[in-house]
Design a protein around this motif. Structure first.
Motif, PDB file in Angstrom:
ATOM      1  N   VAL A  27      -7.918  -0.024  -6.566  1.00 42.07           N
ATOM      2  CA  VAL A  27      -7.154   1.145  -6.109  1.00 42.07           C
ATOM      3  C   VAL A  27      -6.552   0.879  -4.730  1.00 42.07           C
ATOM      4  N   ILE A  28      -7.298   0.182  -3.888  1.00 48.74           N
ATOM      5  CA  ILE A  28      -6.872  -0.095  -2.518  1.00 48.74           C
ATOM      6  C   ILE A  28      -5.850  -1.223  -2.455  1.00 48.74           C
ATOM      7  N   VAL A  29      -6.073  -2.284  -3.224  1.00 49.61           N
ATOM      8  CA  VAL A  29      -5.297  -3.523  -3.068  1.00 49.61           C
ATOM      9  C   VAL A  29      -4.064  -3.594  -3.966  1.00 49.61           C
ATOM     10  N   LEU A  30      -4.209  -3.296  -5.245  1.00 52.19           N
ATOM     11  CA  LEU A  30      -3.143  -3.600  -6.197  1.00 52.19           C
ATOM     12  C   LEU A  30      -1.843  -2.837  -5.958  1.00 52.19           C
ATOM     13  N   PRO A  31      -1.858  -1.521  -5.667  1.00 47.76           N
ATOM     14  CA  PRO A  31      -0.567  -0.844  -5.455  1.00 47.76           C
ATOM     15  C   PRO A  31       0.239  -1.439  -4.308  1.00 47.76           C
ATOM     16  N   VAL A  32      -0.424  -1.805  -3.222  1.00 49.87           N
ATOM     17  CA  VAL A  32       0.286  -2.395  -2.080  1.00 49.87           C
ATOM     18  C   VAL A  32       0.894  -3.735  -2.479  1.00 49.87           C
ATOM     19  N   ALA A  33       0.112  -4.559  -3.184  1.00 52.79           N
ATOM     20  CA  ALA A  33       0.619  -5.863  -3.615  1.00 52.79           C
ATOM     21  C   ALA A  33       1.810  -5.701  -4.548  1.00 52.79           C
ATOM     22  N   GLU A  34       1.721  -4.766  -5.463  1.00 50.19           N
ATOM     23  CA  GLU A  34       2.825  -4.533  -6.398  1.00 50.19           C
ATOM     24  C   GLU A  34       4.067  -4.023  -5.665  1.00 50.19           C
ATOM     25  N   TYR A  35       3.863  -3.189  -4.671  1.00 50.84           N
ATOM     26  CA  TYR A  35       4.991  -2.581  -3.973  1.00 50.84           C
ATOM     27  C   TYR A  35       5.785  -3.602  -3.176  1.00 50.84           C
ATOM     28  N   ILE A  36       5.089  -4.552  -2.561  1.00 54.98           N
ATOM     29  CA  ILE A  36       5.835  -5.515  -1.750  1.00 54.98           C
ATOM     30  C   ILE A  36       6.650  -6.466  -2.622  1.00 54.98           C
ATOM     31  N   VAL A  42       5.204  -1.480   8.245  1.00 52.64           N
ATOM     32  CA  VAL A  42       5.161  -0.340   9.159  1.00 52.64           C
ATOM     33  C   VAL A  42       3.842   0.404   9.004  1.00 52.64           C
ATOM     34  N   TRP A  43       3.425   0.625   7.778  1.00 46.87           N
ATOM     35  CA  TRP A  43       2.161   1.327   7.500  1.00 46.87           C
ATOM     36  C   TRP A  43       0.990   0.564   8.118  1.00 46.87           C
ATOM     37  N   THR A  44       1.001  -0.754   7.946  1.00 49.66           N
ATOM     38  CA  THR A  44      -0.061  -1.592   8.512  1.00 49.66           C
ATOM     39  C   THR A  44      -0.100  -1.456  10.025  1.00 49.66           C
ATOM     40  N   SER A  45       1.071  -1.487  10.652  1.00 53.19           N
ATOM     41  CA  SER A  45       1.141  -1.341  12.099  1.00 53.19           C
ATOM     42  C   SER A  45       0.645   0.027  12.539  1.00 53.19           C
ATOM     43  N   ALA A  46       1.016   1.080  11.800  1.00 57.92           N
ATOM     44  CA  ALA A  46       0.622   2.438  12.170  1.00 57.92           C
ATOM     45  C   ALA A  46      -0.885   2.630  12.069  1.00 57.92           C
ATOM     46  N   LEU A  47      -1.483   2.130  10.987  1.00 54.86           N
ATOM     47  CA  LEU A  47      -2.920   2.310  10.779  1.00 54.86           C
ATOM     48  C   LEU A  47      -3.747   1.542  11.795  1.00 54.86           C
ATOM     49  N   ALA A  48      -3.165   0.501  12.385  1.00 54.63           N
ATOM     50  CA  ALA A  48      -3.904  -0.318  13.347  1.00 54.63           C
ATOM     51  C   ALA A  48      -3.909   0.279  14.746  1.00 54.63           C
ATOM     52  N   HIS A  49      -3.137   1.348  14.966  1.00 55.34           N
ATOM     53  CA  HIS A  49      -3.037   1.905  16.310  1.00 55.34           C
ATOM     54  C   HIS A  49      -4.330   2.581  16.722  1.00 55.34           C
ATOM     55  N   LEU A 100     -16.039  -1.339   5.128  1.00 55.96           N
ATOM     56  CA  LEU A 100     -14.873  -0.868   4.389  1.00 55.96           C
ATOM     57  C   LEU A 100     -13.621  -0.910   5.257  1.00 55.96           C
ATOM     58  N   VAL A 101     -13.735  -0.443   6.497  1.00 58.73           N
ATOM     59  CA  VAL A 101     -12.584  -0.438   7.401  1.00 58.73           C
ATOM     60  C   VAL A 101     -12.077  -1.863   7.626  1.00 58.73           C
ATOM     61  N   VAL A 102     -13.008  -2.777   7.945  1.00 56.91           N
ATOM     62  CA  VAL A 102     -12.614  -4.156   8.227  1.00 56.91           C
ATOM     63  C   VAL A 102     -12.022  -4.820   6.992  1.00 56.91           C
ATOM     64  N   ALA A 103     -12.677  -4.653   5.838  1.00 49.25           N
ATOM     65  CA  ALA A 103     -12.197  -5.298   4.607  1.00 49.25           C
ATOM     66  C   ALA A 103     -10.848  -4.738   4.179  1.00 49.25           C
ATOM     67  N   SER A 104     -10.681  -3.419   4.279  1.00 57.67           N
ATOM     68  CA  SER A 104      -9.417  -2.794   3.877  1.00 57.67           C
ATOM     69  C   SER A 104      -8.277  -3.215   4.795  1.00 57.67           C
ATOM     70  N   GLN A 105      -8.545  -3.195   6.106  1.00 58.88           N
ATOM     71  CA  GLN A 105      -7.503  -3.606   7.055  1.00 58.88           C
ATOM     72  C   GLN A 105      -7.160  -5.086   6.885  1.00 58.88           C
ATOM     73  N   SER A 106      -8.160  -5.898   6.623  1.00 55.98           N
ATOM     74  CA  SER A 106      -7.915  -7.328   6.412  1.00 55.98           C
ATOM     75  C   SER A 106      -7.034  -7.543   5.192  1.00 55.98           C
ATOM     76  N   ALA A 107      -7.348  -6.841   4.101  1.00 57.27           N
ATOM     77  CA  ALA A 107      -6.542  -6.972   2.884  1.00 57.27           C
ATOM     78  C   ALA A 107      -5.112  -6.514   3.136  1.00 57.27           C
ATOM     79  N   LEU A 108      -4.960  -5.400   3.857  1.00 59.14           N
ATOM     80  CA  LEU A 108      -3.627  -4.881   4.140  1.00 59.14           C
ATOM     81  C   LEU A 108      -2.832  -5.847   5.008  1.00 59.14           C
ATOM     82  N   HIS A 109      -3.481  -6.471   5.992  1.00 59.19           N
ATOM     83  CA  HIS A 109      -2.790  -7.437   6.850  1.00 59.19           C
ATOM     84  C   HIS A 109      -2.406  -8.693   6.065  1.00 59.19           C
ATOM     85  N   VAL A 110      -3.268  -9.120   5.148  1.00 55.65           N
ATOM     86  CA  VAL A 110      -2.925 -10.266   4.298  1.00 55.65           C
ATOM     87  C   VAL A 110      -1.654  -9.957   3.503  1.00 55.65           C
ATOM     88  N   LEU A 111      -1.579  -8.763   2.940  1.00 51.20           N
ATOM     89  CA  LEU A 111      -0.414  -8.390   2.141  1.00 51.20           C
ATOM     90  C   LEU A 111       0.819  -8.184   3.017  1.00 51.20           C
TER      91      LEU A 111
END
Length: 230
Positions: A98-107, A119-126, A166-177
């Protein structure tokens, strides 16, 4: 100030500003570009155009999220409903998807979509964003998946550690994508990346492993000392 539009001409101006904001914020980060630069890049000689339509940086950011939200929200809902419908609230892999696949598909859909994810990745990291503000930028199904994962992980570790993982793993996955989105828009790149679909599936595997890894003895001792429990 609420977003404003004044007929087709106003709508066209609004879209040009959003296009410019997506591109520049993706390249430099949400806070790395001035509103005047965005206004100029959108071809607006009237320096008040951005403020007229969006009210400022926060309104602009939320407009970008709303522009791209419907597809992502529908896909998050679809995947979360699949997990919930399977009767498997303990399905860690399904929840990570649920967390990873939609972002990967969207890019994989286009430059605008890739800019939005960056932009979303940058915003969430603030760091100035409170958790409530972060959640306001995240779809409900995505929030539910995160909460379900924390509940599962907290059965074997302190809840505070589960949340941190969860925070670290999710942010890491988002930054990878987000990094992959950069490669997608760099046709002259000398790298030969794996196909996006395989990157996504491998990232799911890696994230599942990160969330479910055993808590080491030293970590448990430190948790007991700091949190008062093992």
């Amino acid at each position: 100030m609420s977003e404003r539009s004044s007929g087709p001409r106003g709508a066209g101006t609004r879209e040009r500003i959003l296009d410019a904001a997506e591109r520049l914020m993706a390249e430099r980060g949400v806070a790395g570009v001035s509103l005047n630069e965005i206004n100029t890049a959108a071809g607006q000689r009237n320096t008040a155009a951005l403020h007229y339509h969006f009210g400022g940086r926060d309104g602009l950011l939320r407009a970008i999220m709303r522009r791209h939200g419907p597809w992502l929200r529908a896909r998050h809902d679809e995947l979360y409903a699949r997990v919930a419908g399977s009767g498997g609230p303990g399905d860690v892999r399904g929840l990570v998807e649920v967390i990873v696949l939609p972002v990967a598909e969207y890019i994989g859909m286009g430059s605008s979509q890739r800019w939005a994810i960056r932009v979303w990745t940058s915003a969430l990291a603030h760091p100035h964003l409170a958790i409530e503000e972060v959640e306001s930028l995240v779809d409900l199904s995505l929030t539910r998946a995160g909460r379900d994962l924390v509940k599962i992980m907290a059965e074997g570790m302190p809840r505070e550690l589960a949340v941190e993982r969860l925070v670290v793993a999710s942010q890491s996955a988002l930054h990878v994508l987000a990094d992959r989105a950069i490669l997608e828009d760099a046709p002259e790149s000398r790298r030969s990346p794996l196909p996006l679909s395989l990157v996504a599936r491998n990232l799911v595997d890696m994230t599942v492993s990160a969330l479910t890894a055993p808590v080491g003895a030293a970590t448990r001792e430190e948790a007991a000392r700091i949190l008062g429990r093992s």
